[in-house]
Design an enzyme around this catalytic site. Structure first.
Site, PDB file in Angstrom:
ATOM      1  N   ASP A  82       3.502  38.364  90.419  1.00 48.62           N
ATOM      2  CA  ASP A  82       2.245  38.806  89.264  1.00 48.62           C
ATOM      3  C   ASP A  82       1.465  37.563  88.640  1.00 48.62           C
ATOM      4  O   ASP A  82       2.545  36.520  88.381  1.00 48.62           O
ATOM      5  CB  ASP A  82       3.284  39.525  88.739  1.00 48.62           C
ATOM      6  CG  ASP A  82       2.271  40.136  87.683  1.00 48.62           C
ATOM      7  OD1 ASP A  82       0.945  40.792  88.284  1.00 48.62           O
ATOM      8  OD2 ASP A  82       3.012  41.214  87.091  1.00 48.62           O
ATOM      9  N   HIS A  83       0.668  37.581  88.606  1.00 50.20           N
ATOM     10  CA  HIS A  83       0.142  36.627  87.340  1.00 50.20           C
ATOM     11  C   HIS A  83       0.322  35.649  87.930  1.00 50.20           C
ATOM     12  O   HIS A  83       0.892  34.580  86.664  1.00 50.20           O
ATOM     13  CB  HIS A  83      -0.054  37.177  86.355  1.00 50.20           C
ATOM     14  CG  HIS A  83      -0.579  37.772  85.997  1.00 50.20           C
ATOM     15  ND1 HIS A  83      -1.735  38.154  85.262  1.00 50.20           N
ATOM     16  CD2 HIS A  83      -0.372  39.259  86.220  1.00 50.20           C
ATOM     17  CE1 HIS A  83      -2.596  39.141  85.013  1.00 50.20           C
ATOM     18  NE2 HIS A  83      -1.539  40.178  85.541  1.00 50.20           N
ATOM     19  N   GLY A 182       1.618  45.471  77.469  1.00 50.50           N
ATOM     20  CA  GLY A 182       2.487  45.744  76.604  1.00 50.50           C
ATOM     21  C   GLY A 182       2.409  47.033  76.379  1.00 50.50           C
ATOM     22  O   GLY A 182       2.079  47.348  77.040  1.00 50.50           O
ATOM     23  N   HIS A 209      -4.013  47.276  85.711  1.00 50.39           N
ATOM     24  CA  HIS A 209      -3.094  46.297  85.460  1.00 50.39           C
ATOM     25  C   HIS A 209      -3.171  46.641  84.211  1.00 50.39           C
ATOM     26  O   HIS A 209      -3.675  48.179  83.472  1.00 50.39           O
ATOM     27  CB  HIS A 209      -3.292  44.963  85.013  1.00 50.39           C
ATOM     28  CG  HIS A 209      -2.991  43.874  86.143  1.00 50.39           C
ATOM     29  ND1 HIS A 209      -2.185  43.065  86.383  1.00 50.39           N
ATOM     30  CD2 HIS A 209      -4.032  44.039  87.207  1.00 50.39           C
ATOM     31  CE1 HIS A 209      -2.922  42.159  87.230  1.00 50.39           C
ATOM     32  NE2 HIS A 209      -3.672  42.920  88.343  1.00 50.39           N
ATOM     33  N   GLY A 210      -1.587  46.713  83.149  1.00 49.08           N
ATOM     34  CA  GLY A 210      -1.396  46.981  82.046  1.00 49.08           C
ATOM     35  C   GLY A 210      -1.141  48.918  82.069  1.00 49.08           C
ATOM     36  O   GLY A 210      -1.342  49.543  80.868  1.00 49.08           O
ATOM     37  N   ASN A 231       0.218  48.848  88.074  1.00 52.81           N
ATOM     38  CA  ASN A 231       0.876  47.518  87.486  1.00 52.81           C
ATOM     39  C   ASN A 231       1.747  48.801  86.840  1.00 52.81           C
ATOM     40  O   ASN A 231       1.336  48.675  85.494  1.00 52.81           O
ATOM     41  CB  ASN A 231       0.711  46.661  86.703  1.00 52.81           C
ATOM     42  CG  ASN A 231      -0.187  45.107  88.340  1.00 52.81           C
ATOM     43  OD1 ASN A 231      -0.301  45.877  89.391  1.00 52.81           O
ATOM     44  ND2 ASN A 231      -0.290  44.054  87.958  1.00 52.81           N
ATOM     45  N   THR A 234       5.663  47.199  81.530  1.00 56.49           N
ATOM     46  CA  THR A 234       5.978  47.162  80.212  1.00 56.49           C
ATOM     47  C   THR A 234       7.576  48.815  80.165  1.00 56.49           C
ATOM     48  O   THR A 234       8.606  47.989  79.523  1.00 56.49           O
ATOM     49  CB  THR A 234       4.869  47.423  79.079  1.00 56.49           C
ATOM     50  OG1 THR A 234       5.179  46.090  78.735  1.00 56.49           O
ATOM     51  CG2 THR A 234       6.022  47.116  76.979  1.00 56.49           C
TER      52      THR A 234
HETATM   53 ZN   LIG Z   1      -1.225  42.497  84.676  1.00 57.53          ZN
END
Ligand SMILES: [Zn+2]
Length: 296
Positions: A82-83, A182, A209-210, A231, A234
């Protein structure tokens, strides 16, 4: 079965209108919860790892854990990075057996992002590893990258088209569409119109994402709009810690570590199963496998 690359199954998911969960693992127990949760629902799954986590455990242990977990089940499992902003780390993951990786050049000027993403593209095409790349700036905290609300930037449509034209075989594309890493303060403001324009112009599955904190309706709208990789990080981190704390509070005298690990596994697995249910990928393992066998 052996680990799979994520491109064909994401393409299939986009065509059929379901999402494949991509959960961030923390350690062996969390990776096991992710694979077991998917297996219980006969769903394809992506186990992804942050660069920080890779550096903590090492390349080989992570590849070995996930490979072993995958070998014991009949569902398609991809191991994804990831990232990643560092091409050397990306190369080492490819060499260690990752089946897909993300190069994140989103903090770079467009030309530089494109140039470095193309290097990642060459590296992954040679190794038949799937590549994810990002345009725009997804807000929130991811690894050591903090992007506050003011600096979060939606993807530019023309840049998206130019970017993908140069990398026709991207496994998945991550344009910033308003979601953030987050915990959301209010409701996420998703730019559905931008997502729709990108999806109409680009024949590549989109990564959302998120995912933690999005509503069921938001997930469904994004999936209908072309998002195939969803994804979740958190929530997994929260459950990883809170499950330990909750059990200690319930049974202060309990000192058997395996009881805590079992509770942690159970809670993370339950969350994985809930998310898979929402994304519509329950029972899609066979469908995803067919796409892999067909190579598209
Ligand atoms: Zn991400």
């Amino acid at each position: 079965m052996a680990l799979v690359t994520m491109g064909p199954m994401l393409k299939r998911a986009r065509t059929k209108g379901y999402g494949i969960a991509a959960y961030n693992m923390i350690d062996y127990n969390s990776a096991r919860a992710i694979v077991e949760g998917a297996c219980a629902l006969d769903a394809p799954i992506i186990v992804q790892v942050s660069v920080k986590t890779v550096k903590h455990w090492g390349y080989k242990p992570i590849a070995l854990w996930v490979r072993e977990l995958s070998a014991s089940v009949d569902i398609p499992v991809a191991l994804h990075l990831d990232h990643c902003t560092d091409l050397d780390v990306l190369r080492r993951c490819v060499d260690a057996g990752w089946t897909s990786v993300m190069f994140d050049g989103s903090s770079l000027p467009f030309a530089e992002n494109l140039e470095k993403s193309l290097k990642a593209y060459e590296m992954t095409q040679e190794a038949r590893v799937g590549l994810e790349a990002e345009i725009g700036a997804i807000g929130g905290v991811e690894d050591d990258k903090h992007i506050n609300e003011d600096d979060a930037r939606l993807a530019n449509f023309d840049e998206c088209v130019r970017f993908v034209r140069d990398m026709p075989n991207l496994a998945v594309f991550a344009p910033a569409i308003g979601t953030a890493h987050g915990v959301y303060k209010g409701e996420a403001k998703i730019a559905y119109d931008l997502l729709e324009r990108i999806t109409n112009a680009i024949d590549i599955p989109i990564a959302l994402h998120g995912g933690t904190g999005l509503t069921e309706q938001q997930f469904h709208r994004c999936i209908a709009g072309g998002c195939a990789k969803v994804n979740i990080s958190t929530m997994h981190k929260i459950l990883f810690i809170n499950s330990f704390v909750a059990l200690k509070q319930e049974k202060p005298k309990l000192e058997e570590p395996l009881a805590f690990i079992a509770r942690q596994n159970e809670e993370m697995k339950e969350d994985v199963m809930t998310v898979i249910g929402v994304l519509g990928s329950s029972g899609k393992a066979g469908d995803a496998l067919q796409s892999i066998i067909a190579g598209k």
